[in-house]
Design a protein around this motif. Structure first.
Motif, mmCIF file in Angstrom:
data_model
loop_
_atom_site.group_PDB
_atom_site.id
_atom_site.type_symbol
_atom_site.label_atom_id
_atom_site.label_comp_id
_atom_site.label_asym_id
_atom_site.label_seq_id
_atom_site.Cartn_x
_atom_site.Cartn_y
_atom_site.Cartn_z
ATOM 1 N N THR A 16 0.831 -1.209 0.000
ATOM 2 C CA THR A 16 0.000 0.000 0.000
ATOM 3 C C THR A 16 0.863 1.255 0.000
ATOM 4 N N THR A 80 -5.587 -0.089 5.077
ATOM 5 C CA THR A 80 -4.832 -1.037 4.241
ATOM 6 C C THR A 80 -5.523 -2.389 4.125
ATOM 7 N N VAL A 83 -7.676 -2.193 1.000
ATOM 8 C CA VAL A 83 -7.061 -1.822 -0.284
ATOM 9 C C VAL A 83 -6.931 -3.045 -1.191
ATOM 10 N N LEU A 88 -6.361 2.597 -5.421
ATOM 11 C CA LEU A 88 -6.057 3.814 -4.669
ATOM 12 C C LEU A 88 -6.288 5.101 -5.457
#
Lengths: 484, 337
Positions: A16, A80, A83, A88
């Motif tokens: 991430t 995170t 994700v 993103l």
């Protein structure tokens, strides 16, 4: 730009972090982010402990002055855990656009359920209250009891060895007092938040047995007070203590202010205990950034996509969704095509509910609603040796409960609280500690470090002991000793 | 027994300390952090003490103290002044905390420098004054004794040094001195030597001597619970004029001890609970006094709060003092005095 890693989940963080840096740089080159914004930008990578929570993948939180004028800071938080590779850019763009609008435009993709306010006054606590008031409905709907929702599937409050040890410790205190001819004629014990009553029942069983073996005759002097804000819960707890009925009293009390109900027992109670009560009391948060303190204001909302889906599923008019939420909070489940459907809708609303945030400079808030026992000067004292830029809980409800319980303690009495505590302010750099959702309730870790500081001013030292009776337990036990 | 002149029947006073303002707490901390000078701190103290004196006068108290506002707490202010008491100055986090202290040799006789505090008080009021100091039993309990053969021996030597200070205070005009001994209640087994050290402390001091015995007020809460019965009959050996006890918070049950033992002392009657912020009504105060007058003649009763007002907010302390004065006036009227 500062990139902060707030957790120790290595793989998720590394992936991430790399993607976040690339994305932010690209957004700046494309003009979506100004250079001065970039310079002050703080991106925090969080691992959200609770799978059910109030967060989107990316949220951008702007600083504001109380007059609505935007301040210079902006924090971006990335969950995170949520994700997925490639997500993103879109999520950042959405979050930045929302933050840059300064809240001036009505969000089209969200249905706000309230105005910005302190977390402790948010509608989410009304849902929390509803959960405890209508627990049976929820349990019937999900098919499992609330204890099964706990990590480990049971409450640490019911651990038999822990209860036996607690009873033995208390017996030792009474013997010491007895040896000094200071044993009171009535020995008061208070349990705040009684749950099923099982802990109280077991504790009394153990104590009675000890007392019988050692022939001390303390047991008949005990006065066990079971306190809870829910009359229904108190009723449910009665069978568990039926063998000790003569010693037990059941009291409706506000966990944030036990003194209000029990003022007549000021300095008389020998032992106060609670399990998993503090983590479920109204809370609020503050952020310290660049030497200034910001208050986190929240606004609960439902994503419009979820609103549309629920309206279609339950035959509701989208423009009447707020009223429907209100009806649910009133417990009017039958209004939605039957009781079960109403409860199901309640669960769906809760699951979909999110919180957006903004940061307001505390110095701009002369009437900043600090919880009892805390003010700006004391908070500054507490933060003197704390990390420079971080976010912490004020644990307002827990703090008030704590401070309104201490005056009940007999000079030799003590308070024991089993809960999830942040015991050192540095821990806030290594994790996100809530709010999260646990079944239909709301959960926050409790800022034990703050309680410790405040307690010292009230004449008590606070200690934390890890709950060693169950492997992997995150619970610790707060206990007080008198400060000389 | 020393008689104070020009006082009405049932004279009113505070026990010793007055409300410690939050701003003064912060300024004390600023001083510890070396952000303000000793000179400035002394000026701040002078100003705070004058305000406390004025508050007591306006509330209508007959006897006035300096509010003990210069003191961090009832122990350190004295121990810091004893040559021969070692203080660990790093041991304190908050000004109100106690220092860790020890004695490693015989205490030399020296002035403790309390006379200027009394003179300051005397300069700024025309009313009768009272000056309070912490007694040797309490101080001995807070010091790590690494020299004397027993706590009693330490307390007796503390008393020897302090006796000189009490004589100096009396010479300076302090005609009403109160000795605070709250730890008697926590360590009733010490009472025989506690009283012996008290007597050594007040030996030859030409002033009215009161001894204040409560159940503790540290951080505004009691340190012990029980009955004053433990005091009797040993306390009857104390060479003091007045016993000052708490009755408002604990109820008047122990007043019967005065009927039972008929002590020769005056009674300092605690009629205000200093551990709660709710302000008593004058009628509640009057009722406390009426109960006491069933066991003691009015001529031998002084009206006081249970303990120091240190932990009360100033407005609450002031309101409580006013209620105490008004309640006392009700009873005086009933007595026709």
């Amino acid at each position: 730009m500062i990139l902060k890693l707030n957790h120790l989940q290595g793989q998720a963080a590394a992936t991430t972090a790399e993607e976040a840096i690339k994305t932010i740089c690209a957004l700046m080159e494309e003009g979506h982010l100004k250079k001065d914004q970039f310079a002050r930008l703080q991106i925090e990578l969080d691992w959200i402990q609770y799978k059910q929570n109030f967060r989107e993948v990316v949220i951008a939180t702007h600083g504001y002055r109380a007059n609505g004028e935007p301040g210079p800071i902006m924090d971006v938080h990335v969950d995170t855990r949520q994700v997925v590779p490639g997500c993103l850019r879109v999520e950042f763009l959405k979050a930045l656009a929302r933050a840059n609008s300064n809240g001036s435009q009505a969000p089209r993709d969200r249905l706000p359920l309230e105005d910005f306010r302190s977390l402790r006054h948010s509608i989410v606590w009304d849902f929390n209250k509803l959960y405890w008031a209508r627990l049976k409905d929820w349990e019937l709907s999900t098919g499992r009891g609330y204890e099964q929702a706990l990590p480990g599937g049971q409450s640490d409050g019911h651990n038999r060895q822990a209860i036996a040890d607690s009873a033995a410790e208390f017996w030792t205190l009474l013997r010491d007092l007895d040896n000094r001819n200071q044993l009171p004629p009535e020995i008061f014990i208070l349990e705040i938040g009684v749950g099923t009553g099982q802990r109280c029942g077991l504790w009394l069983d153990h104590f009675r047995e000890l007392d019988r073996q050692r022939q001390t005759r303390y047991y008949p002097k005990l006065r066990m007070l079971l306190g809870d804000y829910s009359l229904a819960t108190l009723e449910m707890s009665k069978p568990a203590v039926k063998d000790h009925a003569d010693l037990c009293s059941f009291l409706v009390l506000d966990a944030t202010n036990p003194l209000k109900t029990l003022a007549f027992l000021r300095y008389k109670i020998m032992h106060v205990h609670s399990t998993n009560v503090y983590d479920n009391l109204p809370d609020e948060e503050v952020v310290r950034r660049d030497g200034r303190i910001y208050f986190v204001q929240v606004r609960a909302y439902l994503p419009m996509q979820e609103v549309s889906r629920m309206c279609a599923g339950y035959g509701l008019a989208p423009d009447k969704m707020r009223q429907s939420v209100q009806r649910i909070l009133e417990g009017a489940f039958d209004d939605f095509g039957g009781h079960e459907r109403g409860v199901a809708l309640w669960r769906e609303i809760w699951k979909a509910m999110r919180l957006e945030e903004r940061l307001v400079l505390v110095e701009d808030l002369p009437d900043f609603p600090f919880p009892d026992g805390l003010d700006a000067a004391k908070l500054e004292d507490v933060l003197e040796k704390a990390p420079s830029d971080f976010r912490l809980h004020l644990s307002s409800g827990a703090l008030e409960s704590f401070l309104n319980t201490l005056p009940l303690l007999h000079p030799r009495g003590y308070l024991q609280v089993q809960d999830i505590f942040v015991t050192d302010l540095d821990q806030y750099r290594l994790g996100f500690y809530g709010p999260g959702k646990l079944d239909g309730s709301l959960l926050n870790w409790v800022n034990g470090a703050l309680l410790k500081e405040v307690a010292e001013r009230a004449g008590y030292d606070v200690h934390f002991a890890p709950f060693h009776y169950r492997k992997g337990s995150r619970t610790s036990t707060l206990y007080t000793t008198r400060r000389e | 027994m020393t008689t104070l002149m020009n006082l009405p029947i049932l004279p009113t006073a505070i026990v010793g300390s007055y409300a410690m303002p939050g701003w003064l707490e912060r300024l004390k901390t600023e001083y510890f952090a070396r952000r303000i000078s000793r000179h400035d701190l002394d000026e701040i103290y002078d100003t705070a003490v004058k305000a406390a004196i004025k508050d007591q006068e306006i509330a209508g108290l007959d006897i006035v103290t300096d509010g003990e506002l210069r003191r961090d707490n009832m122990v350190d202010y004295f121990l810091e002044r004893f040559p021969g008491v070692q203080i660990d100055r790093s041991s304190k986090k908050f000004y109100y905390d106690f220092y860790d202290s020890s004695v490693q040799g015989k205490l030399p006789a020296a002035s403790l420098g309390l006379v200027p505090d009394f003179k300051f008080l005397h300069t700024f009021t025309e009313r009768q004054t009272k000056f309070s100091i912490t007694g040797p039993h309490c101080l001995a309990k807070r010091i790590r004794n690494q020299f004397y053969p027993s706590e009693e021996a330490l307390a007796m030597d503390l008393a020897r040094v302090m006796n000189l200070e009490l004589r100096a205070l009396a010479s300076a005009g302090a005609n009403y001195i109160q000795i605070d001994e709250p730890y008697y209640s926590g360590f009733p087994e010490d009472l025989p030597w506690g009283v012996r050290s008290l007597n050594a402390l007040v030996e030859g001091v030409d002033a009215k001597i009161a001894v204040h015995i409560c159940y503790g007020n540290r951080y505004g809460k009691p340190s012990w619970e029980g009955s004053y019965r433990y005091l009797f009959p040993t306390i009857l050996e104390a060479k003091v004029d007045q016993l000052t006890l708490e009755f408002a918070r604990r109820g008047g049950e122990d007043l019967d001890l005065f009927k039972e033992f008929k002590p020769p002392f005056e009674l300092g009657l605690g009629v205000i609970d200093v551990k709660i912020h709710e302000v008593e009504t004058p009628e509640m105060v009057a009722e406390h006094i009426r109960k006491a007058l069933c066991v003691m003649p009015a001529e031998k009763v002084y009206i006081l709060p249970d303990c120091g007002c240190f932990h009360l907010p100033r407005d609450v302390a002031f309101a409580k003092m006013k209620a105490m004065v008004e309640g006392t006036r009700i009873v005086r009227k009933e007595l026709g005095r």
